[in-house]
Design a protein around this motif. Structure first.
Motif, mmCIF file in Angstrom:
data_model
loop_
_atom_site.group_PDB
_atom_site.id
_atom_site.type_symbol
_atom_site.label_atom_id
_atom_site.label_comp_id
_atom_site.label_asym_id
_atom_site.label_seq_id
_atom_site.Cartn_x
_atom_site.Cartn_y
_atom_site.Cartn_z
ATOM 1 N N MET A 187 -8.158 -7.220 -35.939
ATOM 2 C CA MET A 187 -8.444 -8.253 -34.948
ATOM 3 C C MET A 187 -9.816 -8.101 -34.303
ATOM 4 S SD MET A 187 -5.627 -9.482 -32.161
ATOM 5 C CE MET A 187 -5.523 -11.197 -31.664
ATOM 6 N N VAL A 188 -10.376 -6.886 -34.299
ATOM 7 C CA VAL A 188 -11.653 -6.644 -33.632
ATOM 8 C C VAL A 188 -12.725 -6.264 -34.648
ATOM 9 C CG1 VAL A 188 -12.846 -5.341 -31.835
ATOM 10 C CG2 VAL A 188 -10.432 -5.907 -31.549
ATOM 11 N N TYR A 189 -12.556 -5.110 -35.274
ATOM 12 C CA TYR A 189 -13.621 -4.601 -36.141
ATOM 13 C C TYR A 189 -13.860 -5.496 -37.358
ATOM 14 C CZ TYR A 189 -16.043 -1.637 -39.491
ATOM 15 O OH TYR A 189 -16.923 -1.162 -40.428
ATOM 16 N N ALA A 190 -12.850 -5.669 -38.189
ATOM 17 C CA ALA A 190 -13.034 -6.453 -39.419
ATOM 18 C C ALA A 190 -13.378 -7.904 -39.102
ATOM 19 C CB ALA A 190 -11.769 -6.386 -40.276
ATOM 20 N N ASN A 191 -12.718 -8.472 -38.083
ATOM 21 C CA ASN A 191 -12.982 -9.864 -37.719
ATOM 22 C C ASN A 191 -14.442 -10.069 -37.324
ATOM 23 O OD1 ASN A 191 -12.993 -11.831 -35.023
ATOM 24 N ND2 ASN A 191 -11.915 -12.690 -36.778
ATOM 25 N N GLN A 192 -14.971 -9.176 -36.490
ATOM 26 C CA GLN A 192 -16.354 -9.317 -36.027
ATOM 27 C C GLN A 192 -17.352 -9.101 -37.158
ATOM 28 O OE1 GLN A 192 -17.613 -10.102 -32.949
ATOM 29 N NE2 GLN A 192 -15.569 -10.510 -32.172
ATOM 30 N N VAL A 193 -17.140 -8.070 -37.971
ATOM 31 C CA VAL A 193 -18.083 -7.760 -39.049
ATOM 32 C C VAL A 193 -18.068 -8.850 -40.110
ATOM 33 C CG1 VAL A 193 -18.586 -6.151 -40.927
ATOM 34 C CG2 VAL A 193 -17.993 -5.267 -38.664
ATOM 35 N N LEU A 194 -16.878 -9.260 -40.540
ATOM 36 C CA LEU A 194 -16.776 -10.282 -41.585
ATOM 37 C C LEU A 194 -17.353 -11.616 -41.119
ATOM 38 C CD1 LEU A 194 -13.192 -9.486 -42.897
ATOM 39 C CD2 LEU A 194 -15.328 -9.162 -44.153
ATOM 40 N N PHE A 195 -17.083 -11.988 -39.865
ATOM 41 C CA PHE A 195 -17.576 -13.267 -39.371
ATOM 42 C C PHE A 195 -19.093 -13.258 -39.242
ATOM 43 C CE2 PHE A 195 -18.434 -16.356 -35.903
ATOM 44 C CZ PHE A 195 -17.989 -17.490 -36.561
ATOM 45 N N ALA A 196 -19.652 -12.159 -38.710
ATOM 46 C CA ALA A 196 -21.114 -12.066 -38.557
ATOM 47 C C ALA A 196 -21.804 -12.111 -39.914
ATOM 48 C CB ALA A 196 -21.480 -10.787 -37.815
ATOM 49 N N GLU A 197 -21.281 -11.371 -40.873
ATOM 50 C CA GLU A 197 -21.883 -11.364 -42.204
ATOM 51 C C GLU A 197 -21.704 -12.706 -42.901
ATOM 52 O OE1 GLU A 197 -23.754 -9.066 -43.518
ATOM 53 O OE2 GLU A 197 -23.548 -7.720 -41.810
ATOM 54 N N GLY A 198 -20.561 -13.349 -42.676
ATOM 55 C CA GLY A 198 -20.321 -14.651 -43.293
ATOM 56 C C GLY A 198 -21.244 -15.725 -42.760
ATOM 57 N N LEU A 199 -21.520 -15.699 -41.437
ATOM 58 C CA LEU A 199 -22.411 -16.693 -40.846
ATOM 59 C C LEU A 199 -23.830 -16.588 -41.394
ATOM 60 C CD1 LEU A 199 -21.490 -16.949 -37.055
ATOM 61 C CD2 LEU A 199 -21.325 -18.719 -38.785
ATOM 62 N N LEU A 200 -24.234 -15.388 -41.791
ATOM 63 C CA LEU A 200 -25.575 -15.213 -42.346
ATOM 64 C C LEU A 200 -25.710 -15.874 -43.713
ATOM 65 C CD1 LEU A 200 -26.295 -11.475 -41.451
ATOM 66 C CD2 LEU A 200 -27.215 -13.516 -40.339
ATOM 67 N N ARG A 201 -24.577 -16.145 -44.391
ATOM 68 C CA ARG A 201 -24.599 -16.638 -45.758
ATOM 69 C C ARG A 201 -24.008 -18.028 -45.914
ATOM 70 N NH1 ARG A 201 -23.516 -11.257 -45.522
ATOM 71 N NH2 ARG A 201 -24.623 -9.875 -46.961
#
Length: 306
Positions: free
Chosen positions: A82-96
């Motif tokens: 809910m915190v770590y994976a969600n934040q990392v995946l969303f941030a990386e996804g927005l870049l692409r």
């Protein structure tokens, strides 16, 4: 513990307010990306949120660390999803990915939550709830795709990363619902965000770009936005979110996520001068209808006449 209609309506009213804050937070985070790298921004926001949650827990004196190893493991998994994976995946996804793609993919969260609740808790995925989910998604699509220049490209790595972040958040919400049967929702929120923040900070510190004072403090105005995002949008709203999951369930709570892009568009019109169209009004009506269908209790079936 059964929930009466008055309690349910009160929870839903507070949820609408939280979704408005999350909608405003979209603009705040978008502005903050001009000063902070995505991983650094996520870590700073979560640190502020943890400090705020710790203050609330200390004031209410509801901290409890006496859990079974299984409960600790469940909270650690919840923090990862809910915190770590969600934040990392969303941030990386927005870049692409495109912003319109991201908004539509995020709108799949209620459907993912409803499916997970149906599997994990055997909550009925009724025709009424399914229609509410689809109607809300159609409303979000109308709002997002009506923006000039918005469009959908072929699915790529960025879209898959954002889908993964949605599934990660939904999985964490399902774990919160199970944990809330034994542990206070505020305690769950506090501990999961503390664990998730430690993971995020370690991820940022071990990243390729070294942290510097200039990267952490670009000015007072960015930090005012960080405080708003961390305290209100993250800490306070996630306490509301976890409490709502514990009260009315993850499937009914998740339907309110449809309001986030709608409020985001409204705040963009008010604060940034973006023009509203009839598509926005149609989308707003569809989201209202979808929320009503997705959260409305069905009348019990009439007894059979002998």
């Amino acid at each position: 513990m059964p929930v009466n209609d008055r309690q349910s309506l009160a929870v839903q009213a507070v949820l609408i307010g939280a979704m408005a804050v999350w909608g405003l937070n979209l603009t705040a985070v978008k502005l903050l990306t001009a000063w902070f790298a995505p991983a650094t921004l996520a870590s700073v926001r979560m640190l502020v949120a943890c400090a705020a949650l710790t203050a609330v827990v200390a004031a209410k004196r509801c901290a409890c660390l006496r859990f079974t190893p299984r409960q600790w493991g469940a909270m650690a998994l919840c923090a990862v999803f809910m915190v770590y994976a969600n934040q990392v995946l969303f941030a990386e996804g927005l870049l692409r990915s495109r912003a319109s793609n991201a908004a539509l993919v995020m709108a799949l969260s209620p459907l993912a939550s409803a499916l997970l609740a149906a599997i994990a808790f055997r909550e009925p995925l009724t025709l009424q709830r399914s229609l509410g989910v689809l109607l809300g998604f159609a409303g979000v699509a109308a709002v997002v795709l009506s923006h000039p220049g918005a469009g959908l490209s072929s699915a790529g790595v960025g879209d898959l990363l954002i889908i993964s972040s949605v599934l990660s958040f939904a999985a964490g919400g399902a774990m919160v619902q199970r944990l809330a049967r034994q542990i206070h929702p505020l305690t769950i929120c506090w501990l999961t965000y503390c664990i998730g923040t430690v993971l995020l900070v370690a991820h940022t510190a071990l990243g390729p770009a070294p942290l510097s004072a200039a990267a952490l403090f670009p000015g007072w105005w960015p930090w005012l936005l960080v405080l708003f995002s961390g305290i209100f949008a993250t800490a306070v709203c996630n306490v509301v979110w976890n409490q709502a999951i514990a009260t009315i369930g993850v499937a009914r709570t998740a339907v309110f996520l449809y309001w986030v892009p709608v409020f985001g568009v409204l705040f963009a019109a008010l604060l940034l001068g973006e023009q509203l169209t009839l598509w926005h009004l149609a989308g707003f009506a569809a989201v209202m209808g979808g929320t009503w269908l997705g959260t409305r209790r069905q009348a019990p079936a009439a007894p059979a006449v002998p």
